[in-house]
Design an enzyme around this catalytic site. Structure first.
Site, PDB file in Angstrom:
ATOM      1  N   ASP A 152     -10.338   3.479   4.535  1.00  0.00           N
ATOM      2  CA  ASP A 152     -10.837   2.208   4.372  1.00  0.00           C
ATOM      3  C   ASP A 152     -12.343   2.149   4.110  1.00  0.00           C
ATOM      4  O   ASP A 152     -12.881   1.078   3.605  1.00  0.00           O
ATOM      5  CB  ASP A 152     -10.435   1.249   5.467  1.00  0.00           C
ATOM      6  N   LYS A 163       0.834  -1.220   0.068  1.00  0.00           N
ATOM      7  CA  LYS A 163      -0.001   0.148  -0.085  1.00  0.00           C
ATOM      8  C   LYS A 163       0.958   1.340   0.024  1.00  0.00           C
ATOM      9  O   LYS A 163       0.555   2.235  -0.706  1.00  0.00           O
ATOM     10  CB  LYS A 163      -0.892  -0.025   1.113  1.00  0.00           C
ATOM     11  N   GLN A 197      -4.414  -1.314   9.809  1.00  0.00           N
ATOM     12  CA  GLN A 197      -4.326  -2.734   9.259  1.00  0.00           C
ATOM     13  C   GLN A 197      -5.025  -3.828  10.485  1.00  0.00           C
ATOM     14  O   GLN A 197      -4.587  -3.857  11.440  1.00  0.00           O
ATOM     15  CB  GLN A 197      -2.911  -3.073   8.927  1.00  0.00           C
TER      16      GLN A 197
END
Length: 294
Positions: free
Chosen positions: A120, A53, A97
């Site tokens: 997200d 990422k 995460q």
């Protein structure tokens, strides 16, 4: 029939070129988007994914703000990092995460994220907006994998209007938000949500025009179950050991399904790259929205 390959890698590469141009325009306005990444623990898969990422962001000119905590970190320590990123003007958006270590309450952590920096798209407020808003412009971050599924279908001009879409899986990152996203008026699909408690799974698989398989059950969707001309997005992720002792990723869809499907995403190489590029897109979109408000 040989299924059209829904190439996530090629689509993501094309999207990155466009996103890089948009980032360059933001920089001309004195705005440099920044992505924060919070990694707790040393899980190799999580480390690899976060690293990928960060590379994606750097490729398009987005600044990386990486925060790493040990496996033993307390919830208070994680929340302190979140508070720092919430108040950091260099951070346009950030992710935590998942999964987190067992001593950390995931819901508490996600709720502590500033919804305006929720790269997200998993904050309860942003998911709630998806529930409440069935039409109109989307002005908040969407969960990356469902968004990537829809983008991939649109890139290949696959019509969703009036189609029966079967979503297999009810996880918070894919299944549940995908069900909501595909019922929006601009998508206009009829969505069936299936999961481990579904007793007539084979029947539903046979009815579907489009299948989003995100169960983590290797090979559960087979050639004999689907109807000819189905479109399949294989989002399942399982790991199996090969005869030579190596580990590989396998999806939920058997390979022979491509003999009867109209279109099918490979796994790996399909929705995975789309998930990553949609994270980049979310950060750019947040920066653009912030710039428009300024």
């Amino acid at each position: 029939m040989t299924a059209l390959k829904l190439d996530g890698r090629a689509t993501a590469a094309a999207m990155k070129e466009d996103l890089a141009q948009r980032v360059a325009k933001l920089k001309e306005q004195g705005i440099t988007p920044g992505l924060g990444t919070v990694l707790v623990g040393a899980d190799p898969a999580s480390q690899s994914y976060v690293g990928a990422k960060i590379r994606d962001m750097e490729e398009v000119g987005i600044t990386s703000l990486h925060r790493e905590l040990p496996e033993s970190a307390t919830q208070e320590e994680v929340l302190d990092v979140i508070n720092e990123l919430n108040n950091n003007p260099e951070c346009t958006g950030y992710i935590v995460q998942l999964p987190l270590p067992k001593q950390i309450d995931t819901d508490t952590v996600l709720e502590a994220i500033d919804p305006g920096k929720d790269a997200d798209g998993l904050h309860p407020l942003n998911l709630g907006r998806l529930v409440a808003n069935a039409g109109g412009e989307i002005t908040w971050p969407l969960p990356c994998t469902p968004k990537g599924c829809l983008t991939l279908l649109r890139r290949y001009d696959i019509d969703t209007k009036g189609k029966t879409v079967l979503v297999i899986g009810r996880g918070i990152t894919i299944g549940r938000p995908a069900t909501l996203l595909f019922t929006r008026r601009d998508v206009n699909a009829t969505v069936i949500a299936a999961h481990t408690g579904t007793t007539n799974m084979d029947e539903l698989i046979g009815q579907a025009d489009i299948i989003i398989a995100a169960a983590g059950n290797p090979g559960m969707v087979t050639k004999d179950k689907v109807k000819e001309g189905v479109v399949i997005l294989d989002v399942g992720v399982s790991r199996e050991t090969t005869d030579d002792g190596k580990t590989r990723i396998v999806g939920d869809v058997a390979k022979d399904v491509e003999e009867v499907a109209a279109a099918m995403s490979p796994n790996p190489g399909g929705v995975g790259p789309m998930t990553r590029v949609e994270l980049v897109a979310n950060v750019v979109e947040i920066a653009e929205l912030n710039a428009a408000k300024a």
